[in-house]
Design a protein around this motif. Structure first.
Motif, PDB file in Angstrom:
ATOM      1  N   VAL A  90       3.314  -0.003  -4.699  1.00  0.00           N
ATOM      2  CA  VAL A  90       4.108   0.990  -5.433  1.00  0.00           C
ATOM      3  C   VAL A  90       4.428   2.200  -4.567  1.00  0.00           C
ATOM      4  N   ALA A  91       3.432   2.720  -3.871  1.00  0.00           N
ATOM      5  CA  ALA A  91       3.637   3.906  -3.048  1.00  0.00           C
ATOM      6  C   ALA A  91       4.682   3.647  -1.965  1.00  0.00           C
ATOM      7  N   ALA A  92       4.577   2.502  -1.307  1.00  0.00           N
ATOM      8  CA  ALA A  92       5.526   2.182  -0.241  1.00  0.00           C
ATOM      9  C   ALA A  92       6.919   1.923  -0.813  1.00  0.00           C
ATOM     10  N   HIS A  93       6.988   1.305  -1.977  1.00  0.00           N
ATOM     11  CA  HIS A  93       8.288   1.044  -2.608  1.00  0.00           C
ATOM     12  C   HIS A  93       9.013   2.343  -2.920  1.00  0.00           C
ATOM     13  N   GLU A  94       8.320   3.301  -3.523  1.00  0.00           N
ATOM     14  CA  GLU A  94       8.960   4.568  -3.862  1.00  0.00           C
ATOM     15  C   GLU A  94       9.382   5.324  -2.606  1.00  0.00           C
ATOM     16  N   CYS A  95       8.588   5.219  -1.564  1.00  0.00           N
ATOM     17  CA  CYS A  95       8.986   5.827  -0.287  1.00  0.00           C
ATOM     18  C   CYS A  95      10.173   5.090   0.314  1.00  0.00           C
ATOM     19  N   GLY A  96      10.316   3.811  -0.029  1.00  0.00           N
ATOM     20  CA  GLY A  96      11.491   3.056   0.400  1.00  0.00           C
ATOM     21  C   GLY A  96      12.760   3.703  -0.117  1.00  0.00           C
ATOM     22  N   HIS A  97      12.696   4.251  -1.337  1.00  0.00           N
ATOM     23  CA  HIS A  97      13.851   4.963  -1.885  1.00  0.00           C
ATOM     24  C   HIS A  97      14.102   6.257  -1.111  1.00  0.00           C
ATOM     25  N   ALA A  98      13.021   6.929  -0.710  1.00  0.00           N
ATOM     26  CA  ALA A  98      13.175   8.152   0.082  1.00  0.00           C
ATOM     27  C   ALA A  98      13.833   7.843   1.426  1.00  0.00           C
ATOM     28  N   VAL A  99      13.462   6.708   2.005  1.00  0.00           N
ATOM     29  CA  VAL A  99      14.071   6.284   3.268  1.00  0.00           C
ATOM     30  C   VAL A  99      15.548   5.971   3.049  1.00  0.00           C
ATOM     31  N   GLN A 100      15.867   5.314   1.939  1.00  0.00           N
ATOM     32  CA  GLN A 100      17.267   5.031   1.608  1.00  0.00           C
ATOM     33  C   GLN A 100      18.062   6.335   1.535  1.00  0.00           C
ATOM     34  N   HIS A 101      17.468   7.321   0.872  1.00  0.00           N
ATOM     35  CA  HIS A 101      18.131   8.616   0.706  1.00  0.00           C
ATOM     36  C   HIS A 101      18.359   9.275   2.064  1.00  0.00           C
ATOM     37  N   ALA A 102      17.326   9.234   2.906  1.00  0.00           N
ATOM     38  CA  ALA A 102      17.408   9.885   4.219  1.00  0.00           C
ATOM     39  C   ALA A 102      18.424   9.210   5.139  1.00  0.00           C
ATOM     40  N   THR A 103      18.618   7.904   4.942  1.00  0.00           N
ATOM     41  CA  THR A 103      19.532   7.153   5.810  1.00  0.00           C
ATOM     42  C   THR A 103      20.895   6.916   5.163  1.00  0.00           C
ATOM     43  N   ALA A 104      21.118   7.591   4.022  1.00  0.00           N
ATOM     44  CA  ALA A 104      22.404   7.493   3.308  1.00  0.00           C
ATOM     45  C   ALA A 104      22.762   6.051   2.970  1.00  0.00           C
TER      46      ALA A 104
END
Length: 225
Positions: A90-104
């Motif tokens: 779960v923690a890594a998945h939610e951070c996956g969204h943060a990475v998506q946001h950071a990489t547009a």
């Protein structure tokens, strides 16, 4: 068509039950790396060079989410503190969204752009659909307007799918590459995220079935006039 909606509701309930049972099971499996959900999230953000996102604890179960507005990874209390295969997933998945946001990531950008529109639409959509059904013998225009608005929510459901699958892909690749999980723990994390993804798949299909149901009502009303 109405049968498909009922079927989707039943399947959704079964998948939600299965998801909760999976997470409960994998929450009992301690990580050999002994990292908590918070530590895993902070490490993943750090590895991707993301310094403007905070990891915070939020009340509830399976309430984990990433908020692009205030740039926070919100982990449920259990995930925030736990050191388990479920918490890692779960923690890594939610951070996956943060990475998506950071990489547009384009799908996330499109989905985020739809949010304010849907917030406005949701206030009136149900009432317009109901009014459209009651007025169908006179005119089908209000119902078709309601259908057009509902189609936006269906589109949103389907746009969500690549966003969620991509976040899980990023999460699993990172926890494996970083040595956060063993091979067995990786399999558990992957299984948990797969069941979580299925809830979005069923929700999208249920939304499509409902949309087609309203379309069938509108078409039937037109044929009767």
């Amino acid at each position: 068509m109405y049968f498909l909606i009922i079927l989707a509701m039943i399947v959704s309930g079964l998948i939600q039950w299965r998801l909760r049972s999976k997470f409960a099971k994998y929450a009992q499996v301690g990580l050999q790396s002994n990292l908590s959900g918070r530590q895993i999230a902070e490490l993943m953000l750090q590895d991707h060079g993301i310094t403007d996102v905070r990891v915070i604890s939020t009340p509830g179960k399976l309430s984990d989410h990433y908020n692009p507005t205030d740039k926070t990874v919100n982990l449920s209390e259990a995930v925030y503190e736990e050191r388990s295969a479920a918490a890692a997933a779960v923690a890594a998945h939610e951070c996956g969204h943060a990475v998506q946001h950071a990489t547009a990531y384009s799908a996330l950008q499109f989905r985020s752009a739809m949010v304010p529109v849907l917030s406005s639409v949701s206030k009136y959509m149900t009432w317009i659909l109901l009014a459209g059904i009651f007025m169908l013998q006179t005119t089908a225009i209000p119902l078709w307007i309601g259908i057009a608005l509902f189609s936006l929510t269906t589109l949103f459901s389907f746009v969500t799918l690549p966003v969620e699958f991509d976040a899980s892909r990023r999460a699993l690749a990172w926890i494996d590459r970083r040595g956060i999980v063993t091979q067995q723990e990786h399999a558990m994390a992957k299984d948990a995220l797969w069941w979580a993804a299925m809830t979005y798949v069923v929700a999208a299909l249920a939304s499509l079935a409902t949309l087609l149901y309203y379309v069938s009502i509108a078409m039937g009303g037109r044929d009767r006039r």
